[in-house]
Enzyme design. Structure first.
Site, PDB file in Angstrom:
ATOM      1  N   ALA A 160      15.797  -7.836  15.864  1.00 38.92           N
ATOM      2  CA  ALA A 160      15.562  -9.284  16.005  1.00 38.92           C
ATOM      3  C   ALA A 160      14.637  -9.795  14.900  1.00 38.92           C
ATOM      4  O   ALA A 160      14.853 -10.878  14.335  1.00 38.92           O
ATOM      5  CB  ALA A 160      14.962  -9.581  17.377  1.00 38.92           C
ATOM      6  N   SER A 219       0.815  -1.222   0.000  1.00 48.00           N
ATOM      7  CA  SER A 219       0.000   0.000   0.000  1.00 48.00           C
ATOM      8  C   SER A 219       0.838   1.257   0.000  1.00 48.00           C
ATOM      9  O   SER A 219       0.355   2.324  -0.397  1.00 48.00           O
ATOM     10  CB  SER A 219      -0.927   0.003   1.217  1.00 48.00           C
ATOM     11  OG  SER A 219      -0.185  -0.222   2.408  1.00 48.00           O
ATOM     12  N   VAL A 268      -1.793  -7.890   9.183  1.00 45.22           N
ATOM     13  CA  VAL A 268      -1.021  -9.130   9.344  1.00 45.22           C
ATOM     14  C   VAL A 268      -0.609  -9.405  10.795  1.00 45.22           C
ATOM     15  O   VAL A 268      -0.017 -10.435  11.078  1.00 45.22           O
ATOM     16  CB  VAL A 268       0.230  -9.160   8.440  1.00 45.22           C
ATOM     17  CG1 VAL A 268      -0.148  -9.082   6.971  1.00 45.22           C
ATOM     18  CG2 VAL A 268       1.216  -8.059   8.819  1.00 45.22           C
ATOM     19  N   TYR A 271      12.952  -4.537  16.124  1.00 43.55           N
ATOM     20  CA  TYR A 271      13.169  -4.394  14.680  1.00 43.55           C
ATOM     21  C   TYR A 271      14.371  -5.241  14.273  1.00 43.55           C
ATOM     22  O   TYR A 271      14.323  -6.010  13.312  1.00 43.55           O
ATOM     23  CB  TYR A 271      13.376  -2.919  14.316  1.00 43.55           C
ATOM     24  CG  TYR A 271      13.307  -2.665  12.833  1.00 43.55           C
ATOM     25  CD1 TYR A 271      12.071  -2.598  12.182  1.00 43.55           C
ATOM     26  CD2 TYR A 271      14.454  -2.520  12.063  1.00 43.55           C
ATOM     27  CE1 TYR A 271      11.997  -2.381  10.812  1.00 43.55           C
ATOM     28  CE2 TYR A 271      14.391  -2.307  10.695  1.00 43.55           C
ATOM     29  CZ  TYR A 271      13.160  -2.236  10.074  1.00 43.55           C
ATOM     30  OH  TYR A 271      13.085  -2.037   8.718  1.00 43.55           O
TER      31      TYR A 271
END
Ligand SMILES: NC(=O)c1ccc[n+]([C@@H]2O[C@H](COP(=O)([O-])OP(=O)(O)OC[C@H]3O[C@@H](n4cnc5c(N)ncnc54)[C@H](OP(=O)(O)O)[C@@H]3O)[C@@H](O)[C@H]2O)c1
Length: 244
Positions: A152, A17, A65, A150
């Site tokens: 990991a 998007s 998600v 972020y």
């Protein structure tokens, strides 16, 4: 034969998007593909060009998600899938990733959802002998001090690319990844809209410019095309030299 002609191919870009995913989606469309994209908002009209979105000619569907059940229940607008690009991603600034709720949230969006989407579309990719492209980050290759989740999640994404690449090769699915450096999108406005931070960032990039979604799309087209037919499980760093 033009290996970069995607006419007659169906592509789905989760996280298409805006930003990098949107640039990848438009690149596939320009090469003749039918392209569907997902994002978090209800309708395509909820996105604007100022935020890095161009949904012209793309089929938009909402999919959060971070909700595994929504991924399972997702009803695609197509019956065949040739290329799946997983470009969804989130980051939490101001030390929010040091709180467990924030850490879990980022892992859910950036890593758990990769596996959930990959397994959801595995049968369709197997049927088409298709390819899967996972967008991770150069953050997978060094510490990102304020953003443990972020880091990991992106390191996990690179590992998942390797292992699914090996595991699903026998199904005829090629899986590879792209690790962008610093790309000007709504995610990175915190850096790019601050002149001092931007200057500091540019000074560390040998090509002396930010990456663009189109730069990332070049690698995506290559990885989805027969030009990369003997490459699996690899993540290509596309960063203007940032981590050299
Ligand atoms: N920009 C960079 O410098 C950079 C560098 C390395 C890696 N990356 C990675 O590149 C990918 C794209 O990021 P971007 O920079 O293009 O940022 P962006 O413009 O914010 O795009 C992120 C995409 O992920 C979607 N998304 C976020 N949370 C979601 C959720 N819960 N469910 C479904 N979709 C969700 C967004 O949907 P909405 O549009 O609805 O928010 C959007 O489509 C991410 O994986 C990011 O980590 C970016």
């Amino acid at each position: 034969m033009n290996e970069l002609d995607f006419s007659g191919k169906q592509v789905l870009v989760v996280g298409g998007s805006s930003g990098i995913g949107n640039g990848i989606a438009q690149a596939f469309r320009a090469k003749g593909a039918q392209v569907a994209v997902c994002g978090t908002r209800a309708h395509a009209k909820d996105y604007s060009a100022e935020e890095g979105s161009d949904l012209t000619g793309l089929v938009y569907a909402q999919l959060d998600v971070s909700d595994a059940r929504a991924i399972d229940a997702f009803k695609p607008s197509f019956e065949r899938l040739d290329v799946l690009v997983l470009a969804q991603g989130a980051v939490i600034y101001r030390r929010g990733e040091f709180e467990m709720a924030g850490f879990r949230r980022v892992l859910e969006v950036n890593l758990m959802s990769l596996m959930a989407c990959a397994t959801r579309f595995h049968p369709m990719l197997r049927d088409s002998g298709g390819s899967l492209i996972i967008v991770s980050s150069t953050a997978a290759y060094h510490s990102t001090m304020g953003n443990p989740a972020y880091n990991a999640s992106k390191t996990g994404a690179v590992g998942l690319t390797r292992t699914l690449g090996e595991a699903w090769a026998e199904d005829g699915i090629r899986i590879n990844g792209i690790a962008p450096g610093l790309v000007d999108t709504k995610m990175t406005k915190v850096t790019t809209s601050n002149p001092q931070r931007l200057e500091g960032a540019l000074s560390r990039i040998p090509l002396r410019r930010l990456g663009t979604p189109a730069d990332m799309a070049g690698a995506a087209l290559f990885l989805a095309s027969p030009l990369s037919s003997y490459i699996i499980g690899q993540t290509i760093v596309v960063d203007g030299g940032l981590i050299l």
